[in-house]
Design a protein around this motif. Structure first.
Motif, PDB file in Angstrom:
ATOM      1  N   ALA A  83     178.573   1.653  37.675  1.00  0.00           N
ATOM      2  CA  ALA A  83     178.377   2.430  36.444  1.00  0.00           C
ATOM      3  C   ALA A  83     176.992   2.180  35.846  1.00  0.00           C
ATOM      4  CB  ALA A  83     179.458   2.092  35.425  1.00  0.00           C
ATOM      5  N   HIS A  84     176.569   0.918  35.840  1.00  0.00           N
ATOM      6  CA  HIS A  84     175.240   0.610  35.301  1.00  0.00           C
ATOM      7  C   HIS A  84     174.134   1.215  36.152  1.00  0.00           C
ATOM      8  CE1 HIS A  84     176.751  -3.006  32.771  1.00  0.00           C
ATOM      9  NE2 HIS A  84     176.880  -1.852  32.137  1.00  0.00           N
ATOM     10  N   SER A  85     174.334   1.253  37.450  1.00  0.00           N
ATOM     11  CA  SER A  85     173.341   1.904  38.305  1.00  0.00           C
ATOM     12  C   SER A  85     173.239   3.382  37.963  1.00  0.00           C
ATOM     13  CB  SER A  85     173.706   1.744  39.773  1.00  0.00           C
ATOM     14  OG  SER A  85     172.855   2.559  40.552  1.00  0.00           O
ATOM     15  N   GLN A  87     173.952   4.752  35.076  1.00  0.00           N
ATOM     16  CA  GLN A  87     173.302   4.839  33.767  1.00  0.00           C
ATOM     17  C   GLN A  87     171.795   4.621  33.880  1.00  0.00           C
ATOM     18  OE1 GLN A  87     175.482   1.807  31.697  1.00  0.00           O
ATOM     19  NE2 GLN A  87     177.197   3.164  31.206  1.00  0.00           N
ATOM     20  N   ARG A  88     171.393   3.684  34.694  1.00  0.00           N
ATOM     21  CA  ARG A  88     169.959   3.415  34.884  1.00  0.00           C
ATOM     22  C   ARG A  88     169.272   4.586  35.583  1.00  0.00           C
ATOM     23  NH1 ARG A  88     167.892  -2.291  35.436  1.00  0.00           N
ATOM     24  NH2 ARG A  88     169.209  -3.535  34.097  1.00  0.00           N
ATOM     25  N   THR A  89     169.958   5.209  36.522  1.00  0.00           N
ATOM     26  CA  THR A  89     169.386   6.373  37.198  1.00  0.00           C
ATOM     27  C   THR A  89     169.252   7.534  36.223  1.00  0.00           C
ATOM     28  OG1 THR A  89     170.337   5.624  39.299  1.00  0.00           O
ATOM     29  CG2 THR A  89     169.632   7.932  39.171  1.00  0.00           C
ATOM     30  N   VAL A  90     170.253   7.746  35.394  1.00  0.00           N
ATOM     31  CA  VAL A  90     170.172   8.784  34.356  1.00  0.00           C
ATOM     32  C   VAL A  90     169.028   8.458  33.394  1.00  0.00           C
ATOM     33  CG1 VAL A  90     171.370   9.756  32.340  1.00  0.00           C
ATOM     34  CG2 VAL A  90     172.552   9.578  34.537  1.00  0.00           C
ATOM     35  N   ALA A  91     168.871   7.196  33.018  1.00  0.00           N
ATOM     36  CA  ALA A  91     167.772   6.798  32.123  1.00  0.00           C
ATOM     37  C   ALA A  91     166.414   7.082  32.762  1.00  0.00           C
ATOM     38  CB  ALA A  91     167.896   5.324  31.753  1.00  0.00           C
ATOM     39  N   VAL A 118     167.222   5.747  45.129  1.00  0.00           N
ATOM     40  CA  VAL A 118     167.649   4.610  44.317  1.00  0.00           C
ATOM     41  C   VAL A 118     168.370   3.607  45.205  1.00  0.00           C
ATOM     42  CG1 VAL A 118     168.988   3.891  42.298  1.00  0.00           C
ATOM     43  CG2 VAL A 118     167.913   6.160  42.337  1.00  0.00           C
ATOM     44  N   THR A 119     167.902   2.359  45.148  1.00  0.00           N
ATOM     45  CA  THR A 119     168.526   1.267  45.898  1.00  0.00           C
ATOM     46  C   THR A 119     168.830   0.118  44.946  1.00  0.00           C
ATOM     47  OG1 THR A 119     166.393   0.265  46.456  1.00  0.00           O
ATOM     48  CG2 THR A 119     167.291   1.861  48.032  1.00  0.00           C
ATOM     49  N   ALA A 120     169.640  -0.799  45.404  1.00  0.00           N
ATOM     50  CA  ALA A 120     170.007  -1.964  44.606  1.00  0.00           C
ATOM     51  C   ALA A 120     169.074  -3.124  44.901  1.00  0.00           C
ATOM     52  CB  ALA A 120     171.435  -2.384  44.924  1.00  0.00           C
TER      53      ALA A 120
END
Length: 161
Positions: A83-85, A87-91, A118-120
Motif C-alpha cells: 500500500a505504501h509503495s 501511495q509513493r508511486t501516486v505521490a 518502480v522497484t523496491a
C-alpha cells in the motif's frame, strides 16, 4: 492426539499464509487502480502522448521475504508495504503533475516521459526513495515504512532535468 494438534497447526499456518496472500493481492489491485487514475492526470497536466507505469510487484515480494525479520520486529504487514509503495508511486505522479502545472519548461521535458519503472529498495529500513532518468524513462527505487506526498518528491524530480 499429538497428530491432531500437529495437523491443526499445519492447517493454521497454510491458511494464514493464504490469507496474507489474499491481502497482498487486494493491496496490489488497489494500488494499481490508484496509480492508473493518477497516470491519466499526469498525461492531462503534462501532455504525455503515452505513459506506462510499471511497479515490479515481484521485486516487492522478494524484498518482503528477504526482510521478514525486520517487518516482524516493527509489527509491519506485507500489505502495508504494498500500500505504501502504491501511495509513493501516486505521490511521484502527483509531483510530476504539479511540476507541469507550475513550470512550462519542465512540462516540455516531462511530456517526453513514456515509462516509469518502480522497484523496491532491498532494505526495508531504508525509507528514502531514489529517482533516476534515462532517455524517456524515470526509474523510482522506492523506500519503505511510510507514505509520502508529492511535495516530498518534486525537488528530487526537478533535479533530474
Amino acid at each position: 492426539m499429538k497428530h491432531k494438534i500437529l495437523a491443526g497447526i499445519i492447517i493454521t499456518l497454510f491458511s494464514t499464509a493464504s490469507y496474507a496472500s489474499i491481502k497482498d493481492k487486494k493491496a496490489i489491485r488497489a494500488a494499481d487502480a490508484s496509480i492508473s487514475a493518477e497516470v491519466d492526470k499526469v498525461k492531462a497536466a503534462c501532455g504525455n502522448a503515452s505513459l506506462d507505469v510499471k511497479v515490479d510487484w515481484e521485486d516487492y515480494k522478494k524484498m518482503i521475504a528477504a526482510n521478514k525479520d525486520k517487518l516482524a520486529k516493527d509489527n509491519y504487514q506485507s500489505q502495508w508495504v504494498i500500500a505504501h509503495s502504491g501511495q509513493r508511486t501516486v505521490a511521484t505522479l502527483e509531483a510530476l503533475s504539479a511540476i507541469c502545472k507550475d513550470d512550462v519548461d519542465y512540462k516540455e521535458e516531462i511530456a517526453k516521459l513514456t515509462k516509469i519503472n518502480v522497484t523496491a529498495k532491498d532494505d526495508f529500513s531504508d525509507s528514502a526513495s531514489e529517482f533516476s532518468l534515462a532517455d524517456n524513462a524515470l526509474t523510482v527505487e522506492t523506500g519503505h515504512k511510510m507514505s509520502r506526498n508529492a511535495s516530498d518528491f518534486a525537488k528530487k524530480i526537478k533535479a533530474l532535468y
